[in-house]
Every structure is written in C-alpha cells, then in structure tokens.
Design a protein around this motif. Structure first.
Motif, short mmCIF file in Angstrom:
data_model
loop_
_atom_site.label_atom_id
_atom_site.label_comp_id
_atom_site.label_asym_id
_atom_site.label_seq_id
_atom_site.Cartn_x
_atom_site.Cartn_y
_atom_site.Cartn_z
N PHE A 1 -14.47 -40.12 7.29
CA PHE A 1 -13.08 -39.65 7.23
C PHE A 1 -12.79 -38.73 8.42
CE2 PHE A 1 -14.66 -40.35 2.88
CZ PHE A 1 -13.91 -41.48 2.60
N PRO A 2 -12.28 -39.31 9.50
CA PRO A 2 -12.07 -38.55 10.73
C PRO A 2 -10.82 -37.68 10.66
CG PRO A 2 -11.27 -40.77 11.02
CD PRO A 2 -11.89 -40.72 9.65
N GLU A 3 -10.82 -36.65 11.47
CA GLU A 3 -9.62 -35.83 11.66
C GLU A 3 -8.86 -36.39 12.86
OE1 GLU A 3 -8.73 -31.49 13.55
OE2 GLU A 3 -10.26 -31.58 11.97
N LEU A 4 -7.58 -36.65 12.68
CA LEU A 4 -6.76 -37.20 13.76
C LEU A 4 -5.67 -36.21 14.14
CD1 LEU A 4 -5.72 -39.49 15.60
CD2 LEU A 4 -4.53 -40.44 13.61
N THR A 5 -5.60 -35.85 15.41
CA THR A 5 -4.55 -34.97 15.91
C THR A 5 -3.92 -35.62 17.14
OG1 THR A 5 -6.14 -33.73 17.25
CG2 THR A 5 -5.63 -32.86 15.05
N TYR A 6 -2.73 -35.13 17.49
CA TYR A 6 -2.01 -35.67 18.64
C TYR A 6 -1.66 -34.56 19.61
CZ TYR A 6 -1.41 -39.85 15.77
OH TYR A 6 -1.65 -40.96 14.99
N GLU A 7 -1.61 -34.94 20.86
CA GLU A 7 -1.24 -34.02 21.93
C GLU A 7 -0.22 -34.72 22.81
OE1 GLU A 7 -3.58 -32.73 25.90
OE2 GLU A 7 -4.56 -32.07 24.04
N THR A 8 0.95 -34.14 22.97
CA THR A 8 2.00 -34.76 23.77
C THR A 8 2.24 -33.95 25.04
OG1 THR A 8 3.74 -33.54 22.62
CG2 THR A 8 3.16 -35.69 21.74
N GLY A 9 2.77 -34.61 26.04
CA GLY A 9 3.08 -33.91 27.28
C GLY A 9 3.57 -34.86 28.35
N ILE A 10 3.83 -34.30 29.51
CA ILE A 10 4.26 -35.07 30.68
C ILE A 10 3.24 -34.84 31.79
CG2 ILE A 10 6.03 -35.35 32.46
CD1 ILE A 10 8.10 -34.48 30.41
N HIS A 11 2.76 -35.93 32.33
CA HIS A 11 1.78 -35.86 33.41
C HIS A 11 2.44 -36.30 34.70
CE1 HIS A 11 -1.98 -35.97 35.53
NE2 HIS A 11 -1.88 -37.27 35.77
N LYS A 12 2.29 -35.50 35.73
CA LYS A 12 2.88 -35.82 37.04
C LYS A 12 1.80 -36.30 38.00
CE LYS A 12 6.00 -33.09 38.93
NZ LYS A 12 6.64 -31.97 39.67
N ARG A 13 2.06 -37.42 38.61
CA ARG A 13 1.19 -37.94 39.67
C ARG A 13 1.97 -37.90 40.98
NH1 ARG A 13 -0.74 -43.75 38.09
NH2 ARG A 13 -2.56 -43.32 39.39
N VAL A 14 1.38 -37.29 42.00
CA VAL A 14 2.04 -37.15 43.30
C VAL A 14 1.10 -37.67 44.37
CG1 VAL A 14 3.11 -35.55 44.93
CG2 VAL A 14 3.29 -35.12 42.47
N PHE A 15 1.58 -38.65 45.16
CA PHE A 15 0.75 -39.25 46.19
C PHE A 15 1.51 -39.35 47.52
CE2 PHE A 15 -0.30 -41.64 42.22
CZ PHE A 15 -1.57 -41.10 42.01
N PRO A 16 0.82 -39.18 48.63
CA PRO A 16 1.41 -39.61 49.91
C PRO A 16 1.72 -41.10 49.82
CG PRO A 16 -0.60 -38.33 50.26
CD PRO A 16 -0.54 -38.62 48.79
N LEU A 17 2.76 -41.52 50.52
CA LEU A 17 3.24 -42.90 50.39
C LEU A 17 2.12 -43.92 50.61
CD1 LEU A 17 5.42 -45.05 50.11
CD2 LEU A 17 5.98 -44.70 52.54
N ALA A 18 1.34 -43.78 51.66
CA ALA A 18 0.30 -44.77 51.95
C ALA A 18 -0.73 -44.83 50.82
CB ALA A 18 -0.38 -44.44 53.27
N LYS A 19 -1.08 -43.67 50.28
CA LYS A 19 -2.04 -43.62 49.18
C LYS A 19 -1.44 -44.28 47.94
CE LYS A 19 -5.91 -41.95 47.31
NZ LYS A 19 -7.27 -42.27 47.79
N ALA A 20 -0.17 -44.01 47.67
CA ALA A 20 0.51 -44.62 46.51
C ALA A 20 0.51 -46.14 46.62
CB ALA A 20 1.93 -44.09 46.41
N GLN A 21 0.76 -46.64 47.81
CA GLN A 21 0.79 -48.09 48.00
C GLN A 21 -0.58 -48.70 47.71
OE1 GLN A 21 2.31 -47.97 52.02
NE2 GLN A 21 4.38 -48.54 51.37
N GLU A 22 -1.63 -48.02 48.10
CA GLU A 22 -2.98 -48.51 47.79
C GLU A 22 -3.28 -48.45 46.30
OE1 GLU A 22 -6.29 -47.72 50.80
OE2 GLU A 22 -5.00 -45.97 51.04
N ILE A 23 -2.93 -47.33 45.69
CA ILE A 23 -3.25 -47.13 44.27
C ILE A 23 -2.52 -48.12 43.39
CG2 ILE A 23 -2.85 -45.56 42.31
CD1 ILE A 23 -3.71 -43.28 44.14
#
Length: 267
Positions: A199-221
């Motif tokens: 019988f596990p304990e279940l909890t939740y965590e909410t939020g907003i995650h920001k990812r910031v990349f230089p343009l060239a890196k973003a294109q690769e990712i």
C-alpha cells in the motif's frame, strides 16, 4: 472484469509504445541536465526530499541506497551526505562523469557509480532504500519487480503524470507527428502494488519548469527529442520555427507539469 496483477501488467505493457531515449540522446543532454539540476531551486527541492526521508525514519546514517538512473548524480550526492553508502547506476557514461565529479566536489567517499542499464545491473546485496527518481529505466513491470527485489526496506519512485508544453506540441505538429503524452506509469504501478498487498503513499508535486537554450543548442536538442535527425525536411521545419520564436538568439520553453511520487515499504 477482474482487476488483478495481470490486468495492470498488460495495461502498462500495451501503453508502453513511446520509444525510450538512447544512450546517445542522454550523453548529448548530460551537460544541460547537470546545469538544470544544479540550480538553487533544484538543490532546495532535493534537500527537502532527503530531510523528509530522514524525518520519516526511511533513511539514517547507517542506510544504504540504490539510485536507478542516477543521471548527473545530484540526488545521490545529497543522499550520500546522510547515509552510509549510495550506489548509482546509469547507462550514459557522460551522465556518470558528472555524477562522479559532483560527488568528488563534495568530498564524498561513500558513493559508487556504475555504468549499466537496469536490465544488466547485478549487485551482491539489497539496499535499505531503492529510488528511481524521474528515471526512464523503470518502464515495464519486470523493471518494477527487480527494483522491489533489491530493497530490504523502502522504495521511492517518481514520474510525470502531466506535462504540457505549447512549444513542444507545435513542433510535433510541424513534423507531422502526434504528441503522445503517455504519463500513466504511476497509475499502473500504484495499482500493481495494491494487487500484491503493498500500500504505497502517493503524493503530487506541481510546478512550471523553464528550459532556456541558445538557438543553435535548441535546434540540436529538439531535433533529437522529436527523433527527426534522419529527416532533413522535418529537421528544417524545427530549425525554422525555432528561429522565428527565438528572442535574441535564445529559445525559452515553459512546461506545466505535475509529478507523482510513490513511497512504499517492502514486506
């Protein structure tokens, strides 16, 4: 319909259609992942989680911990400061190089990082706590049962249950793909454990995650994340769109997300 163990095993397997990221993908992401996991907010979040494990008596100074899919090792490092030994494994050698460096920077002598995937992992002893924190390594029932086998105390597992990115969904549409969320793993595991009398304990965590990349890196990712490296036409669409939305040669992605966390004691 009988909701037994086999039912939830088959449900999980039938839903597990998303292609898992490769070693090459995680090696490419290692630097970015290490940096994003080193922010002040990320550090405070880990400190709170470790302290909660201590307060509940799940770990102490004599505990041993196994970290499945340890990535760049920040969680393993925080756990090692409060326990006797932490073993981390990951199939990405670049992730492990960051993990070893992060442990060395803290002067820790009680960590071991093993280059292995979960299927190939073998160890001579069980652990007081086995964790799989946001780890893609646990993606089918057999992986879960192996995790439980290596625990003589508690298990901790976390995974996304919701994640939405307007940018990512737009890129999927541009490349004629469907954005398949498939974040049902927590639900399947919760129900599988219940069918086994755990019988596990279940909890939740909410939020907003920001990812910031230089343009060239973003294109690769993003060409890697959407698996279009072998399609010049689709990759070009991604590159052009990112160029259009970049501000000062920087691409920002905001992800609205909810994480589920399961903790249970092995019987």
């Amino acid at each position: 319909m009988q909701l037994n163990t086999n039912y939830f095993e088959e449900l999980w397997l039938s839903d597990n259609q998303k292609k898992e990221p490769t070693v090459e993908f995680w090696n490419f992401r290692a630097e970015e992942y290490n940096l994003s996991s080193s922010t002040v907010d990320a550090q405070l979040n880990r400190l709170e989680k470790v302290q909660a494990l201590i307060d509940r008596g799940i770990i102490n100074a004599e505990s041993t911990v196994l970290d499945i899919g340890c990535g760049s090792g920040q969680f393993a490092v925080e756990l090692a400061k409060k326990t006797r030994k932490v073993v981390g494994l990951d199939f990405s050698d670049k992730m492990l190089s960051y993990a070893s460096a992060n442990a060395a920077a803290e002067g820790l002598k009680n960590t071991a990082f093993i280059h292995s995937d979960w299927d190939g992992f073998h160890y001579a002893e069980a652990f007081d706590l086995v964790i799989a924190s946001m780890s893609p390594a646990i993606h089918k029932p057999d992986h879960l049962y192996k995790m439980m086998k290596y625990s003589r105390g508690y298990c901790y597992l976390s995974s996304f249950v919701e994640r939405h990115s307007g940018l990512k969904e737009k890129l999927y549409r541009l490349t004629d793909q469907s954005y398949v969320r498939q974040f049902n793993k927590i639900n399947y595991i919760f129900n599988l454990l219940w069918t086994k009398g755990v019988f596990p304990e279940l909890t939740y965590e909410t939020g907003i995650h920001k990812r910031v990349f230089p343009l060239a890196k973003a294109q690769e990712i993003y060409t890697r994340e959407l698996s279009v490296l072998e399609s010049p036409k689709q990759a070009s669409r991604i590159h052009q769109y990112l160029e259009a939305v970049a501000e000062n040669e920087v691409v920002t992605e905001l992800l609205q997300q909810r994480k589920g966390e399961l903790i249970w004691k092995q019987s």
